[in-house]
Design a protein around this motif. Structure first.
Motif, short mmCIF file in Angstrom:
data_model
loop_
_atom_site.label_atom_id
_atom_site.label_comp_id
_atom_site.label_asym_id
_atom_site.label_seq_id
_atom_site.Cartn_x
_atom_site.Cartn_y
_atom_site.Cartn_z
N TYR A 1 9.30 4.25 3.54
CA TYR A 1 9.16 3.09 2.77
C TYR A 1 10.53 2.17 2.97
O TYR A 1 10.21 0.96 3.46
CB TYR A 1 8.61 3.08 1.25
CG TYR A 1 8.68 1.61 0.76
CD1 TYR A 1 7.18 1.04 0.61
CD2 TYR A 1 9.62 1.08 0.04
CE1 TYR A 1 7.07 -0.03 0.07
CE2 TYR A 1 9.43 -0.11 -0.45
CZ TYR A 1 8.44 -0.74 -0.50
OH TYR A 1 8.23 -1.98 -1.12
N ASN A 2 11.39 2.71 2.71
CA ASN A 2 12.74 2.00 2.72
C ASN A 2 13.02 1.40 4.11
O ASN A 2 13.54 0.26 4.19
CB ASN A 2 14.04 2.69 2.18
CG ASN A 2 13.72 3.27 0.47
OD1 ASN A 2 12.84 2.61 0.01
ND2 ASN A 2 14.64 4.39 0.25
N SER A 3 12.84 2.26 5.10
CA SER A 3 13.09 1.78 6.41
C SER A 3 12.08 0.77 6.96
O SER A 3 12.59 -0.30 7.33
CB SER A 3 12.73 3.09 7.32
OG SER A 3 12.88 2.53 8.78
N ASP A 4 10.89 0.67 6.37
CA ASP A 4 9.88 -0.27 6.77
C ASP A 4 10.21 -1.52 6.07
O ASP A 4 10.31 -2.66 6.81
CB ASP A 4 8.42 0.04 6.39
CG ASP A 4 8.02 1.43 7.10
OD1 ASP A 4 8.35 1.52 8.45
OD2 ASP A 4 6.98 1.96 6.87
N PHE B 1 14.75 3.40 -4.46
CA PHE B 1 13.62 2.77 -3.74
C PHE B 1 13.80 1.41 -3.50
O PHE B 1 14.23 0.46 -4.16
CB PHE B 1 12.46 2.92 -4.86
CG PHE B 1 11.32 2.60 -4.20
CD1 PHE B 1 10.50 3.33 -3.37
CD2 PHE B 1 10.37 1.44 -4.44
CE1 PHE B 1 9.38 2.99 -2.77
CE2 PHE B 1 9.16 0.89 -3.88
CZ PHE B 1 8.70 2.12 -3.03
N GLY B 2 13.22 1.03 -2.30
CA GLY B 2 13.25 -0.17 -1.74
C GLY B 2 14.43 -0.41 -0.84
O GLY B 2 15.64 0.36 -1.02
N SER B 3 14.44 -1.48 -0.43
CA SER B 3 15.76 -1.73 0.55
C SER B 3 16.07 -3.43 0.46
O SER B 3 15.27 -4.33 1.04
CB SER B 3 15.41 -1.66 2.11
OG SER B 3 16.35 -2.15 2.80
N LEU C 1 8.17 15.97 0.27
CA LEU C 1 7.26 14.83 0.49
C LEU C 1 7.88 13.53 -0.03
O LEU C 1 7.63 12.62 0.74
CB LEU C 1 6.01 15.27 0.19
CG LEU C 1 4.77 14.39 0.38
CD1 LEU C 1 4.59 14.03 1.89
CD2 LEU C 1 3.51 15.12 -0.63
N LEU C 2 8.15 13.51 -1.30
CA LEU C 2 8.68 12.40 -1.84
C LEU C 2 9.55 11.95 -1.15
O LEU C 2 9.69 10.49 -0.97
CB LEU C 2 8.93 12.40 -3.32
CG LEU C 2 9.27 11.38 -4.38
CD1 LEU C 2 8.32 10.19 -4.26
CD2 LEU C 2 10.01 11.59 -5.62
N THR C 3 10.67 12.40 -0.86
CA THR C 3 11.79 11.93 -0.09
C THR C 3 11.30 11.33 1.22
O THR C 3 11.84 10.17 1.66
CB THR C 3 12.98 12.96 0.27
OG1 THR C 3 13.26 13.41 -1.08
CG2 THR C 3 13.98 12.35 0.86
N ASN C 4 10.61 11.81 2.01
CA ASN C 4 9.93 11.48 3.18
C ASN C 4 9.33 10.19 3.05
O ASN C 4 9.42 9.14 3.68
CB ASN C 4 9.20 12.59 4.03
CG ASN C 4 9.86 13.49 4.56
OD1 ASN C 4 11.06 13.51 4.85
ND2 ASN C 4 9.21 14.69 4.80
N LEU C 5 8.30 9.96 2.11
CA LEU C 5 7.77 8.70 1.93
C LEU C 5 8.49 7.60 1.35
O LEU C 5 8.48 6.80 1.83
CB LEU C 5 6.63 9.14 0.60
CG LEU C 5 5.54 10.05 0.77
CD1 LEU C 5 4.80 10.48 -0.43
CD2 LEU C 5 4.35 9.39 1.88
N ASN D 1 0.86 -1.07 -0.08
CA ASN D 1 -0.04 -0.02 -0.20
C ASN D 1 0.97 1.19 0.15
O ASN D 1 0.58 2.21 -0.75
CB ASN D 1 -0.78 -0.08 1.22
CG ASN D 1 -2.06 -1.04 0.88
OD1 ASN D 1 -2.21 -1.46 -0.02
ND2 ASN D 1 -2.38 -1.50 2.35
N GLU D 2 1.93 1.23 0.65
CA GLU D 2 2.93 2.31 0.66
C GLU D 2 3.50 2.41 -0.67
O GLU D 2 3.63 3.73 -1.20
CB GLU D 2 3.89 2.30 1.93
CG GLU D 2 3.49 2.09 3.22
CD GLU D 2 4.86 2.10 4.34
OE1 GLU D 2 5.97 2.66 3.77
OE2 GLU D 2 4.54 1.39 5.10
#
Length: 129
Positions: free
Chosen positions: A92-95, A62-64, A84-88, A37-38
């Motif tokens: 996501y990468n951290s999650d 993007f992604g980890s 905003l994009l960088t924060n999103l 979803n993120e």
């Protein structure tokens, strides 16, 4: 009678382990769906801001991957709210990194190179091969 009590106790013991496994599977599935979803929210946000010749395009990791580094690079219009994009993307990468560690996710360890050539084509930032 003692044998029946022991048997019932053993059955309950085995069932309790099964419930823990089911709960863990549900948590894993729920967290995976949250990541999906993120990701979709980020892709929708990027798609909502078209590019043009004056704004130009850029990319973000993007992604980890479990081995380290991103899964891919997303291209976006410079007209987007970059903070905003960088924060999103960072969230996501951290999650995803936490998910990978928690569930012992593995992957190939190939390095994904950033795009070399990005252009705005019909309002969409595209990677040119």
């Amino acid at each position: 009678m003692k044998n029946i009590v022991k048997l019932v106790a053993i059955v309950f013991l085995f069932q309790s382990f099964q419930c823990e496994e089911d709960r863990g599977d549900r948590n894993k599935k729920g967290q995976f769906e949250k990541l999906q979803n993120e990701k979709q929210e980020i892709l929708d946000y990027i798609a909502s801001v078209p590019c043009d010749e004056t704004s130009g395009c850029n990319f973000i990791a993007f992604g980890s991957k479990p081995c380290g580094g991103p899964w891919e690079y997303l291209v976006y219009s410079n007209a987007i709210d970059i903070n905003l994009l960088t924060n999103l993307v960072n969230n996501y990468n951290s999650d995803e990194a936490q998910y990978n560690e928690l569930y012992n996710i593995y992957s190939d360890c190939t390095v994904v190179d950033p795009p070399e050539n990005i252009e705005c084509i019909d309002g969409i930032c595209s990677i040119i091969q």
